[in-house]
Motif scaffolding. Structure first.
Motif, PDB file in Angstrom:
ATOM      1  N   MET A  90       5.334  23.191 -47.165  1.00  0.00           N
ATOM      2  CA  MET A  90       4.089  23.569 -47.872  1.00  0.00           C
ATOM      3  C   MET A  90       3.629  24.952 -47.433  1.00  0.00           C
ATOM      4  N   ALA A  91       3.029  25.653 -48.370  1.00  0.00           N
ATOM      5  CA  ALA A  91       2.619  27.020 -48.060  1.00  0.00           C
ATOM      6  C   ALA A  91       1.209  27.055 -47.475  1.00  0.00           C
ATOM      7  N   LEU A  92       1.002  28.037 -46.638  1.00  0.00           N
ATOM      8  CA  LEU A  92      -0.323  28.244 -46.046  1.00  0.00           C
ATOM      9  C   LEU A  92      -1.181  29.056 -47.008  1.00  0.00           C
ATOM     10  N   LYS A  93      -2.404  28.590 -47.213  1.00  0.00           N
ATOM     11  CA  LYS A  93      -3.334  29.320 -48.082  1.00  0.00           C
ATOM     12  C   LYS A  93      -4.613  29.583 -47.299  1.00  0.00           C
ATOM     13  N   PHE A  94      -5.240  30.691 -47.581  1.00  0.00           N
ATOM     14  CA  PHE A  94      -6.569  30.915 -47.008  1.00  0.00           C
ATOM     15  C   PHE A  94      -7.386  31.848 -47.873  1.00  0.00           C
ATOM     16  N   PHE A  95      -8.666  31.908 -47.530  1.00  0.00           N
ATOM     17  CA  PHE A  95      -9.630  32.653 -48.349  1.00  0.00           C
ATOM     18  C   PHE A  95      -9.571  34.135 -47.995  1.00  0.00           C
ATOM     19  N   ASN A  96      -9.262  34.940 -49.021  1.00  0.00           N
ATOM     20  CA  ASN A  96      -9.193  36.383 -48.816  1.00  0.00           C
ATOM     21  C   ASN A  96     -10.501  37.001 -49.313  1.00  0.00           C
ATOM     22  N   THR A  97     -11.249  37.600 -48.403  1.00  0.00           N
ATOM     23  CA  THR A  97     -12.549  38.171 -48.803  1.00  0.00           C
ATOM     24  C   THR A  97     -12.362  39.234 -49.894  1.00  0.00           C
ATOM     25  N   LEU A  98     -11.191  39.868 -49.883  1.00  0.00           N
ATOM     26  CA  LEU A  98     -10.913  40.934 -50.849  1.00  0.00           C
ATOM     27  C   LEU A  98     -10.908  40.395 -52.286  1.00  0.00           C
ATOM     28  N   SER A  99     -10.307  39.244 -52.492  1.00  0.00           N
ATOM     29  CA  SER A  99     -10.230  38.679 -53.853  1.00  0.00           C
ATOM     30  C   SER A  99     -11.288  37.604 -54.061  1.00  0.00           C
ATOM     31  N   ARG A 100     -11.985  37.259 -52.990  1.00  0.00           N
ATOM     32  CA  ARG A 100     -12.960  36.163 -53.001  1.00  0.00           C
ATOM     33  C   ARG A 100     -12.329  34.866 -53.518  1.00  0.00           C
ATOM     34  N   SER A 101     -11.092  34.651 -53.161  1.00  0.00           N
ATOM     35  CA  SER A 101     -10.447  33.394 -53.571  1.00  0.00           C
ATOM     36  C   SER A 101      -9.423  32.960 -52.529  1.00  0.00           C
ATOM     37  N   VAL A 102      -9.024  31.705 -52.638  1.00  0.00           N
ATOM     38  CA  VAL A 102      -8.020  31.169 -51.716  1.00  0.00           C
ATOM     39  C   VAL A 102      -6.644  31.592 -52.240  1.00  0.00           C
ATOM     40  N   GLU A 103      -5.882  32.247 -51.393  1.00  0.00           N
ATOM     41  CA  GLU A 103      -4.573  32.764 -51.811  1.00  0.00           C
ATOM     42  C   GLU A 103      -3.487  32.222 -50.887  1.00  0.00           C
ATOM     43  N   GLU A 104      -2.275  32.170 -51.423  1.00  0.00           N
ATOM     44  CA  GLU A 104      -1.145  31.772 -50.580  1.00  0.00           C
ATOM     45  C   GLU A 104      -0.787  32.952 -49.678  1.00  0.00           C
ATOM     46  N   PHE A 105      -0.464  32.654 -48.443  1.00  0.00           N
ATOM     47  CA  PHE A 105      -0.082  33.740 -47.538  1.00  0.00           C
ATOM     48  C   PHE A 105       1.377  34.126 -47.751  1.00  0.00           C
ATOM     49  N   VAL A 106       1.573  35.349 -48.210  1.00  0.00           N
ATOM     50  CA  VAL A 106       2.929  35.888 -48.360  1.00  0.00           C
ATOM     51  C   VAL A 106       2.957  37.177 -47.543  1.00  0.00           C
ATOM     52  N   PRO A 107       3.635  37.171 -46.398  1.00  0.00           N
ATOM     53  CA  PRO A 107       3.596  38.380 -45.569  1.00  0.00           C
ATOM     54  C   PRO A 107       4.252  39.568 -46.271  1.00  0.00           C
ATOM     55  N   ARG A 108       3.901  40.755 -45.820  1.00  0.00           N
ATOM     56  CA  ARG A 108       4.454  41.963 -46.432  1.00  0.00           C
ATOM     57  C   ARG A 108       5.947  42.097 -46.113  1.00  0.00           C
ATOM     58  N   ASP A 109       6.332  41.545 -44.980  1.00  0.00           N
ATOM     59  CA  ASP A 109       7.730  41.601 -44.554  1.00  0.00           C
ATOM     60  C   ASP A 109       8.645  41.021 -45.638  1.00  0.00           C
ATOM     61  N   PRO A 110       9.608  41.827 -46.146  1.00  0.00           N
ATOM     62  CA  PRO A 110      10.487  41.315 -47.214  1.00  0.00           C
ATOM     63  C   PRO A 110      11.250  40.060 -46.781  1.00  0.00           C
ATOM     64  N   THR A 112      -0.721  19.224 -40.663  1.00  0.00           N
ATOM     65  CA  THR A 112      -0.194  20.417 -41.336  1.00  0.00           C
ATOM     66  C   THR A 112      -0.786  20.552 -42.740  1.00  0.00           C
ATOM     67  N   THR A 113      -0.878  19.457 -43.450  1.00  0.00           N
ATOM     68  CA  THR A 113      -1.444  19.497 -44.806  1.00  0.00           C
ATOM     69  C   THR A 113      -2.877  20.026 -44.755  1.00  0.00           C
ATOM     70  N   ALA A 114      -3.639  19.547 -43.771  1.00  0.00           N
ATOM     71  CA  ALA A 114      -5.037  19.984 -43.658  1.00  0.00           C
ATOM     72  C   ALA A 114      -5.110  21.474 -43.307  1.00  0.00           C
ATOM     73  N   MET A 115      -4.309  21.885 -42.350  1.00  0.00           N
ATOM     74  CA  MET A 115      -4.382  23.276 -41.885  1.00  0.00           C
ATOM     75  C   MET A 115      -3.855  24.267 -42.926  1.00  0.00           C
ATOM     76  N   ASP A 116      -2.905  23.819 -43.739  1.00  0.00           N
ATOM     77  CA  ASP A 116      -2.379  24.692 -44.796  1.00  0.00           C
ATOM     78  C   ASP A 116      -3.468  25.071 -45.790  1.00  0.00           C
ATOM     79  N   GLU A 117      -4.454  24.186 -45.925  1.00  0.00           N
ATOM     80  CA  GLU A 117      -5.551  24.435 -46.872  1.00  0.00           C
ATOM     81  C   GLU A 117      -6.649  25.217 -46.185  1.00  0.00           C
ATOM     82  N   ASP A 118      -6.458  26.499 -46.038  1.00  0.00           N
ATOM     83  CA  ASP A 118      -7.504  27.378 -45.507  1.00  0.00           C
ATOM     84  C   ASP A 118      -7.959  26.965 -44.106  1.00  0.00           C
TER      85      ASP A 118
END
Ligand code: AMP
Ligand code: ZN
Length: 471
Positions: free
Chosen positions: A1-21, A362-368
Motif C-alpha cells: 500500500m502506498a503512503l499518502k499525506f496532506f500536502n499544504t501546497l495542494s491542500r489535499s492528501v497525496e500519494e508520496f512519490v519521491p523525486r528519486d527516479p 501499516t494501513t492506519a499510518m499509510d493514511e496520512d
C-alpha cells in the motif's frame, strides 16, 4: 500500500512519490529550533512528528536523508545576547546542547545533518547575490537588502502558494524587517539586515556592508545546500506556513536553481500546535512546560513522547498533566502485555513478523500518518492478547512472532525500552553468577545466564559491573 499525506501546497492528501527516479531515496528538511532558550514541549511536538515521519518513511523502505537546521542567528537570540552580554556562540551553545539532550530523551533519531545558520553565512550571501542578480533583491535606505515580492510576481513567481493571500489588500512597496510578521503585513521581507548598534558583535561582512541574515533566507540556503535545489519533504509547525515557508519558496525558487518545472519542495507537511487551555503553547504566553519541567515532576521522556504521539499530527490538542498520567497508564498496559509475551517467547527461535496488528498499523499510518487509528489497532491487539494470555493460549513461537511484530511497529513509534528493575530473586542469581565467575566456575555462571535468559532477562556486562536487561 502506498503512503499518502496532506500536502499544504495542494491542500489535499497525496500519494508520496519521491523525486528519486528509482523511488528509493527521500530528502527531508525540518526547520529546527531557535536556540534562544530551552525548547518547550510544544516545539517538541513538531520535532517528534518529524521523527515519526522519518521513521515511517524508513519503515516503508525509503532511504531518508534528514536535515534539521539550528537557528542560531535571529532577532530573539540577538536580543538575549545583548541582555546577557555573552558572545553569540557561548550563548547559543548552551541551549543547543540542552535541545539535543531533550531530543535524545524523547528518543528522536539524530538528523543526518544539523547545520547552524552562523556557519553558513557565505552560502546565505551567495543566495542573496543570485536574487540580486535576477533583480529580486534591492537595497533600502537603511542599508538592508529586501526581497521584492512585486518583482518576483512580475517574473512569473507566485507569492502565496501555501497561504492564499489577498494581494489587493497588500500595499506594494511595504517592508518588514523583523523575522516574524503577520499575514496582514505580507510585504517585502529582509534578506540581509544592515548592522545596527543593538546587534553588538553579531555581524558579518557582506557585499552590502556589515550585517546579518534574515531568518527566512537561512533555511533556504541551508536546505538547498544539504539536499539540493529541489527536494521531497519540508516539515515544520503550522505557524511556519506564513511567512517563513512562503518566504523560503519565494527565495529558493526566485534564485532559479531548480531544473525547469521542478519545485523547491514537492511536499510541505505542517504539524498542528500543542495547546494549553485552547491556546498555543508558547514562550510569549508563558503557558509552557519544558521537558525538564516534566522530568522534574517525575515523568519520563518516554511518557512525554507517547503523549505527543497520541493525536493525529494535523489536530491540535490540549496538553495537561492528567493527560500525561493517562500516557503513563496506557504505557503500563502495553508494557505488561509485552512483558508476558517476552516471558513466553524467551528462548524460542527468531520469528517472522506476520501478525495482523502489523498490517492494521501499516494501513492506519499509510493514511496520512493516522496515529490515532494506529493506537486503536495496537490497543485492540493488547486487549485480545491479554485475553489469550489469561487463557494460557499463547505458545512460545506465536509469542515470538508477536514480539517481532511489536518491535517493527516500535521502530516507527520509537518508544524507548522501559527501564525495568529485575525481580529480587533474579538479582540474587546475578550476584551468584558474579561469584561463580570470580571463582572461575564457568559452568555454573553459564547455567545462570541460561536460566535468566529463559526468564526473559539478559545480562549486560558493563565496566561498572553486570546488570539485568529485559530481552
Ligand atoms: P522555534 O524554536 O520557535 O523556531 O520553533 C521550533 C518549531 O516548533 C517550529 O516548527 C514551530 O512551528 C514549532 N512550534 C512552536 N510552538 C509550537 C506548539 N505550541 N505546538 C507545536 N509546534 C510548535
Ligand atoms: Zn526554517
Amino acid at each position: 500500500m502506498a503512503l499518502k499525506f496532506f500536502n499544504t501546497l495542494s491542500r489535499s492528501v497525496e500519494e508520496f512519490v519521491p523525486r528519486d527516479p528509482q523511488g528509493r531515496s527521500a530528502g527531508l528538511y525540518c526547520c529546527g529550533p531557535t536556540v534562544h532558550d530551552f525548547a518547550h514541549i510544544g516545539n517538541f511536538r513538531t520535532f517528534v512528528f518529524a521523527d515519526l515521519a522519518r521513521r515511517y518513511l524508513e519503515f516503508k523502505g525509503f532511504s531518508v536523508r534528514h536535515v534539521m537546521n539550528i537557528t542560531d542567528v535571529e532577532d530573539k537570540i540577538i536580543q538575549r545576547v545583548r541582555e546577557n552580554q555573552t558572545p553569540l556562540r557561548d550563548y547559543t551553545a548552551k541551549y543547543e546542547a540542552a535541545f539535543f539532550q531533550d531530543f535524545q530523551a524523547l528518543n528522536c533519531l539524530r538528523p543526518h545533518e544539523t547545520p547552524r545558520a552562523s556557519e553558513h553565512i557565505a552560502d546565505i550571501i551567495s543566495l542573496i547575490e543570485k536574487l540580486a542578480a535576477r533583480g529580486l533583491a534591492y537595497r533600502a535606505a537603511d542599508g538592508s537588502v529586501y526581497f521584492s515580492i512585486e518583482k518576483y510576481q512580475g517574473c512569473g513567481g507566485h507569492y502565496g502558494r501555501l497561504l492564499k493571500l489577498n494581494f489587493e489588500e497588500m500595499r506594494p512597496g511595504q517592508r518588514v524587517s523583523s523575522d516574524e510578521y503577520a499575514k496582514e503585513a505580507a510585504a517585502d521581507f529582509a534578506l540581509w539586515k544592515a548592522r545596527v548598534p543593538e546587534d553588538g558583535a553579531v555581524f558579518w561582512p557582506s557585499p552590502w556592508g556589515e550585517g546579518r541574515p534574515g531568518w527566512h533566507i537561512e533555511c533556504s540556503a541551508m536546505s538547498m545546500k544539504s539536499l539540493g535545489p529541489s527536494f521531497d519533504l519540508h516539515l515544520g509547525g503550522e505557524d511556519l506556513i506564513f511567512p517563513h515557508h512562503e518566504d523560503e519558496i519565494a527565495q529558493s525558487e526566485g534564485a532559479g536553481a531548480q531544473a525547469a518545472g521542478e519545485p523547491f519542495v514537492k511536499y510541505w507537511l505542517h504539524g498542528a500546535h500543542l495547546l494549553v487551555e485552547g491556546k498555543k503553547m508558547s514562550k510569549s504566553l508563558g503557558n509552557y512546560f519544558t521537558l525538564r519541567d516534566l522530568l522534574a515532576k517525575g515523568f519520563t521522556g518516554r511518557e512525554v513522547r507517547y503523549l505527543l504521539l497520541t493525536a493525529h499530527y494535523r489536530e491540535s490538542f490540549n496538553f495537561t498533566l492528567e493527560g500525561l498520567q493517562g500516557a503513563r497508564a496506557a504505557l503500563a498496559r502495553i508494557d505488561e502485555c509485552l512483558g508476558k509475551l517476552a516471558e513466553i517467547a524467551a528462548g524460542s527461535e527468531e520469528a517472522p513478523s506476520t501478525a495482523d496488528v502489523l498490517q492494521s498499523f501499516t494501513t492506519a499510518m499509510d493514511e496520512d500518518f493516522n496515529v490515532a487509528a494506529a493506537w486503536g489497532a495496537i490497543f485492540e491487539w493488547v486487549r485480545e492478547t491479554n485475553r489469550q494470555l489469561a487463557e494460557n493460549r499463547i505458545m512460545p513461537a506465536p509469542a515470538a512472532t508477536l514480539m517481532t511484530a511489536w518491535q517493527k511497529i516500535n521502530q516507527v513509534l520509537g518508544l524507548p525500552p522501559k527501564q525495568e528493575n529485575a525481580p529480587e530473586d533474579l538479582v540474587r542469581l546475578l550476584i551468584e553468577r558474579e561469584i561463580a565467575r570470580k571463582a572461575k566456575d564457568f559452568k555454573r555462571s553459564d547455567a545462570i545466564r541460561d536460566e535468566l535468559k529463559a526468564k526473559g532477562w539478559a545480562i549486560e556486562d558493563t565496566p561498572k559491573g553486570s546488570r539485568l536487561k529485559r530481552l
